[in-house]
Write a protein that holds these residues in place. Sequence first.
Motif, mmCIF file in Angstrom:
data_model
loop_
_atom_site.group_PDB
_atom_site.id
_atom_site.type_symbol
_atom_site.label_atom_id
_atom_site.label_comp_id
_atom_site.label_asym_id
_atom_site.label_seq_id
_atom_site.Cartn_x
_atom_site.Cartn_y
_atom_site.Cartn_z
ATOM 1 N N ASN A 25 0.829 -1.385 0.077
ATOM 2 C CA ASN A 25 -0.229 0.008 -0.082
ATOM 3 C C ASN A 25 0.944 1.216 0.055
ATOM 4 N N SER A 26 2.118 1.351 -0.973
ATOM 5 C CA SER A 26 2.756 2.330 -1.054
ATOM 6 C C SER A 26 2.068 3.356 -1.856
ATOM 7 N N LEU A 27 2.459 4.696 -1.976
ATOM 8 C CA LEU A 27 1.510 5.881 -2.647
ATOM 9 C C LEU A 27 2.255 6.511 -3.516
ATOM 10 N N LYS A 68 9.904 3.049 -6.082
ATOM 11 C CA LYS A 68 9.748 2.997 -7.623
ATOM 12 C C LYS A 68 10.016 4.320 -8.054
ATOM 13 N N GLU A 69 9.151 5.372 -7.577
ATOM 14 C CA GLU A 69 9.114 6.617 -7.933
ATOM 15 C C GLU A 69 10.355 7.569 -7.471
ATOM 16 N N LEU A 70 10.562 7.179 -6.175
ATOM 17 C CA LEU A 70 11.822 7.924 -5.729
ATOM 18 C C LEU A 70 13.122 7.675 -6.259
ATOM 19 N N ILE A 71 13.238 6.426 -6.639
ATOM 20 C CA ILE A 71 14.432 6.034 -7.447
ATOM 21 C C ILE A 71 14.551 6.728 -8.442
ATOM 22 N N ASN A 72 13.552 7.013 -9.307
ATOM 23 C CA ASN A 72 13.419 7.677 -10.987
ATOM 24 C C ASN A 72 13.353 9.221 -10.637
ATOM 25 N N ILE A 73 13.370 9.786 -9.600
ATOM 26 C CA ILE A 73 13.338 11.212 -9.629
ATOM 27 C C ILE A 73 15.017 12.006 -9.767
ATOM 28 N N ASN A 74 14.800 12.786 -10.943
ATOM 29 C CA ASN A 74 16.268 13.018 -11.479
ATOM 30 C C ASN A 74 16.464 14.541 -11.498
ATOM 31 N N ASP A 75 15.531 15.323 -10.992
ATOM 32 C CA ASP A 75 15.340 16.857 -11.188
ATOM 33 C C ASP A 75 14.564 17.390 -9.813
ATOM 34 N N ALA A 76 14.976 18.612 -9.544
ATOM 35 C CA ALA A 76 14.232 19.107 -8.332
ATOM 36 C C ALA A 76 12.733 19.394 -8.426
ATOM 37 N N GLU A 77 12.334 19.740 -9.662
ATOM 38 C CA GLU A 77 11.044 19.966 -10.028
ATOM 39 C C GLU A 77 9.807 18.741 -9.805
ATOM 40 N N THR A 78 10.588 17.512 -10.471
ATOM 41 C CA THR A 78 10.014 16.275 -10.414
ATOM 42 C C THR A 78 9.717 15.649 -8.814
ATOM 43 N N GLY A 79 10.839 15.994 -8.237
ATOM 44 C CA GLY A 79 10.801 15.593 -6.824
ATOM 45 C C GLY A 79 9.594 16.586 -5.907
ATOM 46 N N ARG A 80 9.772 17.707 -6.360
ATOM 47 C CA ARG A 80 8.865 18.709 -5.906
ATOM 48 C C ARG A 80 7.358 18.386 -6.179
#
Length: 250
Positions: A25-27, A68-80
Motif C-alpha cells: 500500500n505504498s503511494l 520505485k518513483e523515488l528512485i526515478n526522480i532526477n530533477d528538483a521539479e519532479t521531486g517537488r
Amino acid sequence: MTQPYVKQNIANGISTIEFFHPAHNSLPGDILQKLVDEINSAGANDAVKVIVLKSGGDRTFCAGASFKELININDAETGRIFFSGFANVINAMRKCPKFIIGRIQGKTVGGGVGVASATDFCMASKFAAIKLSELNVGIGPFVVGPAVERKLGLSGMSQIAIDADSFYDAEWARQKGLYAQVFESIEALDEAVTAMAEKLCTYNPEAMKEMKNVFWQGTENWDDLLAERAAISGRLVLSEFTKETLKKFK
C-alpha cells in the motif's frame, strides 16, 4: 489483489474511500491524486455525512512513498511534484467539510503516518505500529511533519523522526494522541469504525462542519507551508547520500 486502485463506496450516508497498492500500500503519484479526487468528491456530496478512509489488505495500512518513483526522480521539479502529492492529500483532508475516520489495520510508515494523522478520528488495531523512516534515506518527514506534529506534539513527532529505524507500537501512538482507540483484532476494529460512522450520521452535518473548522484552526497556511516542504524534500532526494541509499532498494 494485484492492481493498484482507489475506490469510493457510498451507503447510508457513509463514504468509504479505500486505496490499495501491491507494494505494501505504498503511494505513487497517481494513487495520491486519485485520493485527492475521491476526498474532494465525498466532501462535496450532500449524500455523504461522514468519510471512512482505509486501505486494502490485512497487513500494512500504508508503506509511504513509492520507492520505485523515488528512485526515478532526477530533477528538483519532479521531486517537488512527487512530494506535493502528499501535501495535496493532507490539504484535501484538512479542507474537507466532513469528518474523516481513519481505519488503520496494520503498520504504517512515512507518508502513511501523515495520512493517518490528517484524519479527524483515527482508530487502529494493535498491529498498527508507526515509523517515520524518511531520515533513513537521507530526507525527512517535511511534508507530513505538520500533520504528525499536530497529533503527536512536537516531542512525539521529533522522537519518531529522529529514531527513524524504530517502529513505535499502537499503544504508544494512542497515548500520544494519534489513535483514539486500539483494538485487539481487525474484526473488532471494523465493528467499531462502522459503529462510529453510523453514530456520526445521526448528528447535525452543519454542527460537524463547524466543529471541523475549529479543530483545524491555525492550519490556514498549510497550502503554502506544505508546498515549501515538498520543495525541500524534492531537493534532498537528489542528494548523493539519498541516491546511494535508494540504490539498495532497486
